[in-house]
Design a protein around this motif. Structure first.
Motif, PDB file in Angstrom:
ATOM      1  N   UNK A 109       1.377  38.656  47.660  1.00 36.02           N
ATOM      2  CA  UNK A 109       1.594  39.895  47.841  1.00 36.02           C
ATOM      3  C   UNK A 109       3.013  39.822  46.636  1.00 36.02           C
ATOM      4  N   UNK A 110       2.926  40.826  45.473  1.00 35.68           N
ATOM      5  CA  UNK A 110       3.893  40.581  44.539  1.00 35.68           C
ATOM      6  C   UNK A 110       5.607  40.710  44.984  1.00 35.68           C
ATOM      7  N   UNK A 127      -1.484  32.808  59.430  1.00 42.35           N
ATOM      8  CA  UNK A 127      -2.273  34.113  59.202  1.00 42.35           C
ATOM      9  C   UNK A 127      -3.666  34.205  59.595  1.00 42.35           C
ATOM     10  N   UNK A 128      -4.432  33.099  59.324  1.00 43.07           N
ATOM     11  CA  UNK A 128      -5.797  33.237  59.337  1.00 43.07           C
ATOM     12  C   UNK A 128      -6.374  33.641  60.758  1.00 43.07           C
ATOM     13  N   UNK A 129      -5.215  33.125  61.655  1.00 42.08           N
ATOM     14  CA  UNK A 129      -5.616  33.244  63.039  1.00 42.08           C
ATOM     15  C   UNK A 129      -5.702  34.797  63.512  1.00 42.08           C
ATOM     16  N   UNK A 130      -5.061  35.582  62.640  1.00 41.27           N
ATOM     17  CA  UNK A 130      -4.926  37.107  63.060  1.00 41.27           C
ATOM     18  C   UNK A 130      -6.091  37.621  62.493  1.00 41.27           C
ATOM     19  N   UNK A 131      -7.255  37.281  62.082  1.00 37.98           N
ATOM     20  CA  UNK A 131      -8.471  37.773  61.547  1.00 37.98           C
ATOM     21  C   UNK A 131      -9.387  37.002  62.320  1.00 37.98           C
ATOM     22  N   UNK A 132     -10.878  37.719  62.212  1.00 43.49           N
ATOM     23  CA  UNK A 132     -12.088  37.006  62.872  1.00 43.49           C
ATOM     24  C   UNK A 132     -12.885  36.363  62.001  1.00 43.49           C
ATOM     25  N   UNK A 133     -13.256  36.988  60.792  1.00 39.52           N
ATOM     26  CA  UNK A 133     -14.405  36.141  60.073  1.00 39.52           C
ATOM     27  C   UNK A 133     -13.710  35.487  58.874  1.00 39.52           C
ATOM     28  N   UNK A 134     -14.397  34.611  58.569  1.00 35.25           N
ATOM     29  CA  UNK A 134     -13.943  33.554  57.422  1.00 35.25           C
ATOM     30  C   UNK A 134     -13.288  34.356  56.008  1.00 35.25           C
ATOM     31  N   UNK A 135     -14.088  35.662  55.824  1.00 39.18           N
ATOM     32  CA  UNK A 135     -13.973  36.554  54.769  1.00 39.18           C
ATOM     33  C   UNK A 135     -12.400  37.105  54.794  1.00 39.18           C
ATOM     34  N   UNK A 136     -12.581  37.702  55.940  1.00 39.79           N
ATOM     35  CA  UNK A 136     -11.187  38.411  56.209  1.00 39.79           C
ATOM     36  C   UNK A 136      -9.816  37.576  56.552  1.00 39.79           C
ATOM     37  N   UNK A 137      -9.861  36.275  56.970  1.00 35.25           N
ATOM     38  CA  UNK A 137      -9.079  35.230  57.086  1.00 35.25           C
ATOM     39  C   UNK A 137      -8.443  35.004  55.551  1.00 35.25           C
ATOM     40  N   UNK A 189      -9.026  36.863  53.161  1.00 34.56           N
ATOM     41  CA  UNK A 189      -8.323  38.053  52.338  1.00 34.56           C
ATOM     42  C   UNK A 189      -7.004  38.407  53.077  1.00 34.56           C
ATOM     43  N   UNK A 190      -6.651  37.882  54.119  1.00 38.22           N
ATOM     44  CA  UNK A 190      -5.381  38.360  54.807  1.00 38.22           C
ATOM     45  C   UNK A 190      -4.431  37.092  54.147  1.00 38.22           C
ATOM     46  N   UNK A 191      -4.760  35.903  54.319  1.00 38.29           N
ATOM     47  CA  UNK A 191      -4.065  34.560  53.540  1.00 38.29           C
ATOM     48  C   UNK A 191      -3.707  35.190  52.066  1.00 38.29           C
TER      49      UNK A 191
END
Length: 193
Positions: A131-132, A111-121, A123-125
């Motif tokens: 996710x409840x 999933x981290x490959x779908x984001x660009x910055x370390x912070x968004x990686x 957050x996405x993970x």
């Protein structure tokens, strides 16, 4: 994610293994899929078998046991899991959630490959892993996570293809195959087409 999702899932798997089977698991995502794999390995057609003599027969409220006479999911759900079932039987323990945990682990890493910055990686993970709705599905063994993972694998491969100046055809082919496998798991994936 480890303490909020993975450890509770493992705990429910161990409690369910102590019996009666199905006390801590979902009917179709765990019990019926395992019975389906068993039918497959016996050379029987899981779509024409009766599930009244499997652990499905005692799960849940008697008025709502509708899947006793048919398997409601598409073939990839049990075909992918069959080798894991065989290995688990050889080791003396199998719970369908092992497959779901494995796929979710791979999905979280990709999933981290779908984001660009370390912070968004991160957050996405976290958004996927915490996710409840997905967490509860994973804990009790609903197979929504199975379909989700194949869709995510498809998206990661497609993005790998789309981001490159020289488009690697293997990535587009992998994306297509993963999407097809999601569609061969549950019709809910078809909406993404």
């Amino acid at each position: 994610i480890l303490t909020a999702v993975y450890l509770p899932t493992i705990k429910l798997m161990l409690l369910d293994a102590q019996g009666p089977r199905g006390s801590y698991s979902h009917d179709g995502g765990v019990l019926q899929t395992e019975a389906t794999i068993d039918f497959l390995l016996q050379g029987k057609n899981p779509y024409s078998e009766d599930y009244t003599q499997t652990p499905m027969a005692t799960w849940g409220h008697p008025d709502f046991r509708t899947a006793l006479y048919h398997y409601p999911y598409l073939p990839w759900t049990f075909l992918f899991s069959a080798p894991f079932y065989v290995a688990g039987q050889a080791l003396g323990f199998y719970d369908q959630r092992v497959v779901y945990l494995l796929l979710m682990t791979i999905a979280l890493m990709l999933a981290s490959q779908l984001a660009h910055s370390a912070r968004t990686k991160l957050a996405l993970t976290a958004a996927i892993g915490l996710n409840p709705l997905m967490g509860l599905d994973l804990m009790f063994g609903q197979n929504d996570v199975f379909v989700f993972c194949w869709l995510l694998f498809s998206l990661v491969a497609w993005q790998h293809w789309a981001r490159r100046q020289f488009k690697p055809q293997w990535a587009l082919l992998a994306s297509t195959i993963f999407f097809g496998l999601a569609c061969a798991s549950r019709p809910t994936a078809w909406f993404f087409a």
